[in-house]
Design a protein around this motif. Structure first.
Motif, PDB file in Angstrom:
ATOM      1  N   ALA A  62       0.815  -1.209   0.000  1.00 40.92           N
ATOM      2  CA  ALA A  62       0.000   0.000   0.000  1.00 40.92           C
ATOM      3  C   ALA A  62       0.853   1.265   0.000  1.00 40.92           C
ATOM      4  O   ALA A  62       2.065   1.216   0.187  1.00 40.92           O
ATOM      5  CB  ALA A  62      -0.922  -0.010   1.221  1.00 40.92           C
ATOM      6  N   GLY A  63       0.190   2.404  -0.186  1.00 36.71           N
ATOM      7  CA  GLY A  63       0.844   3.694  -0.007  1.00 36.71           C
ATOM      8  C   GLY A  63       1.157   4.420  -1.298  1.00 36.71           C
ATOM      9  O   GLY A  63       1.988   3.974  -2.088  1.00 36.71           O
ATOM     10  N   LEU A  64       0.496   5.564  -1.497  1.00 31.55           N
ATOM     11  CA  LEU A  64       0.699   6.377  -2.698  1.00 31.55           C
ATOM     12  C   LEU A  64       1.686   7.521  -2.495  1.00 31.55           C
ATOM     13  O   LEU A  64       2.241   8.035  -3.460  1.00 31.55           O
ATOM     14  CB  LEU A  64      -0.640   6.971  -3.149  1.00 31.55           C
ATOM     15  N   GLU A  65       1.877   7.934  -1.255  1.00 27.34           N
ATOM     16  CA  GLU A  65       2.564   9.195  -0.978  1.00 27.34           C
ATOM     17  C   GLU A  65       3.673   8.983   0.036  1.00 27.34           C
ATOM     18  O   GLU A  65       3.458   8.298   1.047  1.00 27.34           O
ATOM     19  CB  GLU A  65       1.523  10.175  -0.437  1.00 27.34           C
ATOM     20  N   LEU A  66       4.834   9.576  -0.207  1.00 31.26           N
ATOM     21  CA  LEU A  66       5.984   9.296   0.652  1.00 31.26           C
ATOM     22  C   LEU A  66       6.995  10.431   0.622  1.00 31.26           C
ATOM     23  O   LEU A  66       6.972  11.287  -0.267  1.00 31.26           O
ATOM     24  CB  LEU A  66       6.653   8.003   0.196  1.00 31.26           C
ATOM     25  N   SER A  67       7.863  10.411   1.608  1.00 32.19           N
ATOM     26  CA  SER A  67       9.035  11.283   1.604  1.00 32.19           C
ATOM     27  C   SER A  67      10.219  10.491   2.115  1.00 32.19           C
ATOM     28  O   SER A  67      10.057   9.531   2.885  1.00 32.19           O
ATOM     29  CB  SER A  67       8.808  12.522   2.476  1.00 32.19           C
ATOM     30  N   GLY A  68      11.404  10.865   1.671  1.00 31.61           N
ATOM     31  CA  GLY A  68      12.584  10.125   2.094  1.00 31.61           C
ATOM     32  C   GLY A  68      13.827  10.604   1.382  1.00 31.61           C
ATOM     33  O   GLY A  68      13.903  11.758   0.932  1.00 31.61           O
ATOM     34  N   ALA A  87      10.095  14.240  -1.967  1.00 33.44           N
ATOM     35  CA  ALA A  87       8.731  13.778  -1.750  1.00 33.44           C
ATOM     36  C   ALA A  87       8.284  13.120  -3.041  1.00 33.44           C
ATOM     37  O   ALA A  87       8.713  13.507  -4.134  1.00 33.44           O
ATOM     38  CB  ALA A  87       7.805  14.949  -1.408  1.00 33.44           C
ATOM     39  N   GLY A  88       7.416  12.105  -2.927  1.00 33.97           N
ATOM     40  CA  GLY A  88       7.028  11.389  -4.134  1.00 33.97           C
ATOM     41  C   GLY A  88       5.603  10.898  -4.115  1.00 33.97           C
ATOM     42  O   GLY A  88       4.977  10.747  -3.060  1.00 33.97           O
ATOM     43  N   ARG A 109      11.892  17.637  -5.216  1.00 35.15           N
ATOM     44  CA  ARG A 109      12.992  17.850  -4.276  1.00 35.15           C
ATOM     45  C   ARG A 109      12.486  18.657  -3.074  1.00 35.15           C
ATOM     46  O   ARG A 109      11.818  19.680  -3.229  1.00 35.15           O
ATOM     47  CB  ARG A 109      14.129  18.591  -4.969  1.00 35.15           C
ATOM     48  N   LEU A 110      12.804  18.175  -1.865  1.00 35.61           N
ATOM     49  CA  LEU A 110      12.358  18.858  -0.659  1.00 35.61           C
ATOM     50  C   LEU A 110      13.360  19.929  -0.243  1.00 35.61           C
ATOM     51  O   LEU A 110      14.578  19.676  -0.216  1.00 35.61           O
ATOM     52  CB  LEU A 110      12.217  17.873   0.507  1.00 35.61           C
ATOM     53  N   PRO A 111      12.880  21.121   0.103  1.00 33.50           N
ATOM     54  CA  PRO A 111      13.788  22.114   0.694  1.00 33.50           C
ATOM     55  C   PRO A 111      14.404  21.565   1.977  1.00 33.50           C
ATOM     56  O   PRO A 111      13.777  20.783   2.710  1.00 33.50           O
ATOM     57  CB  PRO A 111      12.849  23.292   1.010  1.00 33.50           C
ATOM     58  N   ASP A 112      15.621  21.961   2.274  1.00 32.26           N
ATOM     59  CA  ASP A 112      16.307  21.458   3.462  1.00 32.26           C
ATOM     60  C   ASP A 112      15.528  21.749   4.734  1.00 32.26           C
ATOM     61  O   ASP A 112      15.583  20.981   5.702  1.00 32.26           O
ATOM     62  CB  ASP A 112      17.713  22.069   3.553  1.00 32.26           C
ATOM     63  N   ALA A 113      14.806  22.861   4.739  1.00 32.08           N
ATOM     64  CA  ALA A 113      14.086  23.267   5.950  1.00 32.08           C
ATOM     65  C   ALA A 113      12.737  22.569   6.109  1.00 32.08           C
ATOM     66  O   ALA A 113      12.070  22.753   7.131  1.00 32.08           O
ATOM     67  CB  ALA A 113      13.877  24.790   5.949  1.00 32.08           C
ATOM     68  N   MET A 114      12.311  21.775   5.123  1.00 31.61           N
ATOM     69  CA  MET A 114      11.020  21.089   5.227  1.00 31.61           C
ATOM     70  C   MET A 114      11.221  19.700   5.831  1.00 31.61           C
ATOM     71  O   MET A 114      12.068  18.935   5.391  1.00 31.61           O
ATOM     72  CB  MET A 114      10.347  20.958   3.855  1.00 31.61           C
ATOM     73  N   SER A 115      10.430  19.375   6.832  1.00 31.16           N
ATOM     74  CA  SER A 115      10.533  18.080   7.498  1.00 31.16           C
ATOM     75  C   SER A 115      10.004  16.970   6.602  1.00 31.16           C
ATOM     76  O   SER A 115       9.224  17.203   5.674  1.00 31.16           O
ATOM     77  CB  SER A 115       9.744  18.090   8.804  1.00 31.16           C
ATOM     78  N   PHE A 116      10.408  15.728   6.905  1.00 34.03           N
ATOM     79  CA  PHE A 116       9.863  14.582   6.177  1.00 34.03           C
ATOM     80  C   PHE A 116       8.365  14.424   6.449  1.00 34.03           C
ATOM     81  O   PHE A 116       7.623  13.957   5.590  1.00 34.03           O
ATOM     82  CB  PHE A 116      10.607  13.299   6.556  1.00 34.03           C
ATOM     83  N   ASP A 117       7.919  14.808   7.646  1.00 33.58           N
ATOM     84  CA  ASP A 117       6.486  14.747   7.935  1.00 33.58           C
ATOM     85  C   ASP A 117       5.710  15.639   6.971  1.00 33.58           C
ATOM     86  O   ASP A 117       4.711  15.208   6.370  1.00 33.58           O
ATOM     87  CB  ASP A 117       6.212  15.175   9.377  1.00 33.58           C
ATOM     88  N   ALA A 118       6.140  16.881   6.829  1.00 33.79           N
ATOM     89  CA  ALA A 118       5.478  17.792   5.895  1.00 33.79           C
ATOM     90  C   ALA A 118       5.616  17.294   4.465  1.00 33.79           C
ATOM     91  O   ALA A 118       4.681  17.395   3.658  1.00 33.79           O
ATOM     92  CB  ALA A 118       6.059  19.196   6.033  1.00 33.79           C
ATOM     93  N   VAL A 284       4.844  24.647  -2.668  1.00 38.89           N
ATOM     94  CA  VAL A 284       6.044  24.570  -1.833  1.00 38.89           C
ATOM     95  C   VAL A 284       6.432  25.950  -1.338  1.00 38.89           C
ATOM     96  O   VAL A 284       6.793  26.138  -0.164  1.00 38.89           O
ATOM     97  CB  VAL A 284       7.201  23.904  -2.599  1.00 38.89           C
ATOM     98  N   GLY A 285       6.324  26.946  -2.217  1.00 37.12           N
ATOM     99  CA  GLY A 285       6.645  28.314  -1.818  1.00 37.12           C
ATOM    100  C   GLY A 285       5.744  28.815  -0.707  1.00 37.12           C
ATOM    101  O   GLY A 285       6.195  29.455   0.253  1.00 37.12           O
ATOM    102  N   ALA A 286       4.442  28.511  -0.806  1.00 33.25           N
ATOM    103  CA  ALA A 286       3.499  28.953   0.220  1.00 33.25           C
ATOM    104  C   ALA A 286       3.744  28.245   1.553  1.00 33.25           C
ATOM    105  O   ALA A 286       3.633  28.854   2.625  1.00 33.25           O
ATOM    106  CB  ALA A 286       2.065  28.710  -0.252  1.00 33.25           C
ATOM    107  N   ILE A 287       4.092  26.957   1.500  1.00 30.72           N
ATOM    108  CA  ILE A 287       4.401  26.229   2.734  1.00 30.72           C
ATOM    109  C   ILE A 287       5.633  26.819   3.410  1.00 30.72           C
ATOM    110  O   ILE A 287       5.648  27.093   4.615  1.00 30.72           O
ATOM    111  CB  ILE A 287       4.609  24.734   2.448  1.00 30.72           C
TER     112      ILE A 287
END
Length: 327
Positions: A62-68, A87-88, A109-118, A284-287
Motif C-alpha cells: 500500500a501507499g501512494l505518498e511518501l518522503s525520504g 517527496a514522491g 525535491r524537498l527544501p532542506d528546511a522542510m521536514s519529512f512529515d510535511a 512549496v513556496g506557500a508552505i
C-alpha cells in the motif's frame, strides 16, 4: 524489508497488514527511495476495501505518498542523486514500505528546511487542491465556492488556497466538530450537513443566484443535492466519491443549467508540464513562507497501521495521518 500489504480487497485483519517483502529495484527512469514517512489518503482506504476507481492488483504493497532520501538512481535518471531529500507520488502504490521505486517525474525535491512529515503530507492533498482550483478550473477574487468535506485534508488545503485567491468559501462537513478547523483556516461559512441545509445557506449567501463552483469528494446524494445551489453556467469539480458514484441522472442535472463537470485524479496530470511546475512552485513556496499550513493530525509506526486506518475511517480526523517508517 517491512511493508504494509493488502492481501486481497475486502475484509482484512491486522495480522495481514505488516509483512516482509522483497526490496524493489530501480528500473530505467526510476529512483529507489529509502522511505522516512508516508502519507495516508482516503484512496488507500478505498484500495483496502477494493473500491478504488483506478484498480490495483493484489496482493498490494500500500501507499501512494511518501518522503525520504534517494538511495539508487535507475538508468537514465537525471536531476536526482543518492542522498537527495524528496517527496514522491507512487501511482502503483508501494509507499508504505522501507523502500519504494518511483518514476523520476513523480518526485519533488524537498527544501532542506522542510521536514519529512510535511514532505509526506503535502504532495497529494495540497497539489490536488491547487489543480482543482487553478488547472481544471480557474479561481479568481470574488468567486463563490462550495467545498464539501471541507474539514478533511484536501478540504483544508482547498480552503487556504481559495482564500489566497480571494474567493468566498462555503463548506460542508458530515461530522459535528469539524466546522471549527475549517473556519480557523479561513472558511467564510461551514454547514454541518446533519443539522442544516447547505443548499439554503448557499442560495442565501449568493442572493439566490447560486455559487460559481462546487468542489466535491462525496458523490451520490450529496452531489445530487448540490446542483440546486450552483448558478447557471457554473462548474462542478469532482475528485472523489466517498458516498458513492454520481447518480445516473448526472446528464439531466448538467443540462438544466448548462453546467460543466470535471473529474480530477492527480495521477493524470502531466508532471513535465508548465502547469505542474507552477503548482509545485506555488504550493512549496506557500508552505515555506508560512502561508499554507499542512496540518498533521496523527503519526503512527508501522506496527500501528491498523489504528491509523481506523482513525481515518472514523472521519474524526482533520488533517494528515502520517506513517513513520525511518528516522
Amino acid at each position: 524489508m517491512q511493508a504494509i500489504v493488502f492481501d486481497s480487497p475486502g475484509a482484512l485483519t491486522s495480522d495481514t497488514l505488516l509483512r516482509d517483502v522483497p526490496r524493489p529495484v530501480a528500473l530505467a527512469g526510476q529512483v529507489l527511495i529509502r522511505v522516512h514517512r508516508a502519507g495516508l489518503n482516503f484512496a488507500d482506504l478505498m484500495m483496502r476495501k477494493g473500491v478504488y476507481p483506478h484498480p490495483k492488483g493484489y496482493p498490494l504493497v500500500a501507499g501512494l505518498e511518501l518522503s525520504g532520501v534517494v538511495e539508487v538512481c535507475g538508468e537514465g535518471v537525471t536531476g536526482f542523486a543518492p542522498g537527495d531529500r524528496v517527496a514522491g507520488f507512487s501511482e502503483n502504490a508501494g509507499g508504505f514500505a522501507a523502500f519504494c521505486a518511483v518514476p523520476q517525474e513523480r518526485l519533488i525535491r524537498l527544501p532542506d528546511a522542510m521536514s519529512f512529515d510535511a514532505g509526506a503530507a503535502f504532495y497529494i492533498q495540497s497539489l490536488t487542491a491547487w489543480h482543482l482550483l487553478h488547472t481544471v478550473s480557474k479561481t479568481k477574487a470574488g468567486d463563490s465556492l462550495l467545498i464539501h468535506a471541507i474539514g478533511g485534508g484536501v478540504g483544508l488545503q482547498l480552503t487556504q488556497l481559495a482564500k489566497m485567491a480571494g474567493a468566498v468559501v462555503i463548506g460542508t462537513v458530515g461530522t459535528p466538530g469539524k466546522e471549527a478547523r475549517a473556519l480557523a483556516f479561513g472558511a467564510d461559512r461551514v454547514v454541518n450537513r446533519t443539522s442544516e441545509d447547505f443548499v439554503s445557506v448557499c442560495n442565501e449567501m449568493t442572493d439566490g443566484i447560486g455559487v460559481d463552483k462546487i468542489i466535491d469528494s462525496t458523490g451520490a446524494t450529496i452531489l445530487d443535492q448540490s446542483f440546486d445551489c450552483v448558478r447557471r453556467l457554473g462548474h462542478i469539480v469532482s475528485y472523489g466519491e466517498a458516498e458513492g458514484k454520481p447518480l445516473p441522472n448526472l446528464w439531466e442535472r448538467l443540462v438544466q443549467k448548462s453546467l460543466t463537470f470535471t473529474r480530477l485524479h492527480i495521477g493524470h496530470l502531466d508532471n513535465r508540464s508548465d502547469a505542474w511546475r507552477q503548482g509545485v512552485d506555488a504550493v512549496v513556496g506557500a508552505i515555506m513562507a508560512g502561508k499554507l499550513e499542512v496540518p498533521i493530525a496523527g503519526s503512527y509506526g508501522l506496527e500501528e497501521a491498523e489504528a491509523m486506518f481506523a482513525a481515518l475511517e472514523s472521519r474524526q480526523t482533520a488533517g494528515k495521518l502520517v506513517l513513520r517508517i525511518a528516522d
